[in-house]
Design an enzyme around this catalytic site. Structure first.
Site, short mmCIF file in Angstrom:
data_model
loop_
_atom_site.label_atom_id
_atom_site.label_comp_id
_atom_site.label_asym_id
_atom_site.label_seq_id
_atom_site.Cartn_x
_atom_site.Cartn_y
_atom_site.Cartn_z
N HIS A 137 0.85 -1.21 0.00
CA HIS A 137 0.00 0.00 0.00
C HIS A 137 0.87 1.25 0.00
O HIS A 137 0.61 2.21 -0.74
CB HIS A 137 -0.88 0.06 1.26
CG HIS A 137 -1.92 -1.01 1.38
ND1 HIS A 137 -2.02 -1.81 2.49
CD2 HIS A 137 -2.91 -1.38 0.55
CE1 HIS A 137 -3.04 -2.64 2.33
NE2 HIS A 137 -3.60 -2.40 1.17
N SER A 143 -2.88 -7.98 3.07
CA SER A 143 -3.21 -7.80 4.49
C SER A 143 -3.61 -9.14 5.10
O SER A 143 -3.30 -9.42 6.26
CB SER A 143 -4.34 -6.78 4.64
OG SER A 143 -3.94 -5.53 4.14
N ARG A 153 -1.84 -6.14 -8.08
CA ARG A 153 -0.67 -6.98 -7.77
C ARG A 153 -0.45 -8.03 -8.83
O ARG A 153 0.66 -8.34 -9.20
CB ARG A 153 -0.86 -7.69 -6.42
CG ARG A 153 -0.70 -6.79 -5.24
CD ARG A 153 -1.19 -7.47 -4.00
NE ARG A 153 -2.61 -7.83 -4.15
CZ ARG A 153 -3.39 -8.23 -3.18
NH1 ARG A 153 -2.90 -8.37 -1.98
NH2 ARG A 153 -4.65 -8.51 -3.40
N LYS A 189 -18.66 -6.05 7.34
CA LYS A 189 -17.38 -6.74 7.20
C LYS A 189 -16.69 -6.83 8.56
O LYS A 189 -16.79 -5.91 9.37
CB LYS A 189 -16.50 -5.95 6.22
CG LYS A 189 -15.62 -6.83 5.37
CD LYS A 189 -14.96 -6.05 4.25
CE LYS A 189 -13.62 -6.65 3.92
NZ LYS A 189 -12.91 -5.93 2.88
#
Ligand code: PNS
Length: 159
Positions: free
Chosen positions: A16, A127, A89, A40
């Site tokens: 990030h 993450s 990515r 979430k």
């Protein structure tokens, strides 16, 4: 030009930070927006995630860190932002990102999503992976900034 870089940042990683540094170098103001989705489940609270982002971007003068609950386009509208930054990515990220970019463009046609290709040395960091390794006692120092390492230690000790 103002841009926003939204995400969960649960927690922020060097991947990030790489995108933040490169994007901040191309715009006047970069809003890093820590999103909160009530349905979430996060490892860190919104306040913790925001504090870790703030501590990690210290020294990048044109970055503003905010928190937002609700639609991404509403934050963009409220702050006069026309550019959304996201990192890619690998090709596996693409389908989800394309879907989001198209949905956001339908909701706010003048909003453009710009993708940054993550530096290859961070391309496997996520993450999720960081959380798994940290909670199982592994060393995450090469993947996250110092404040994140400390936050994991504190949280794991407390729990
Ligand atoms: O870091 P993440 O979890 O990949 O970030 C995803 C995020 C938070 C950017 C995305 O879920 C989002 O924009 N949520 C806000 C709700 C919204 O606007 N949804 C419609 C567009 S998909």
């Amino acid at each position: 030009m103002k841009a926003m870089y939204p995400g969960s940042f649960d927690p922020i990683t060097f991947g990030h930070l790489d995108v933040i540094r490169r994007a901040a170098g191309m715009v006047d103001v970069l809003h890093v927006v820590v999103m909160r989705n009530p349905s979430k489940k996060y490892f860190f609270t919104t306040e913790e995630r925001m504090k870790l982002v703030k501590e990690s971007v210290k020294g990048i003068s044109n970055v503003v860190v905010s928190m937002h609950e609700g639609l991404l386009v509403d934050f963009a509208k409220k702050n006069g932002i026309k550019v959304v930054i996201r990192g890619l990515r690998a090709v596996t990220d693409f389908e989800y990102e394309l879907q989001m970019a198209n949905a956001n463009r339908k909701l706010l046609p003048e909003l453009e999503t710009v993708f940054f290709m993550t530096d290859e040395k961070y391309s496997f960091i996520s993450s999720t992976l960081v959380k798994e390794v940290a909670t199982l006692g592994g060393d995450i120092s090469q993947w996250v900034p110092e404040p994140v390492m400390r936050a994991f230690k504190d949280k794991i000790r407390r729990d």
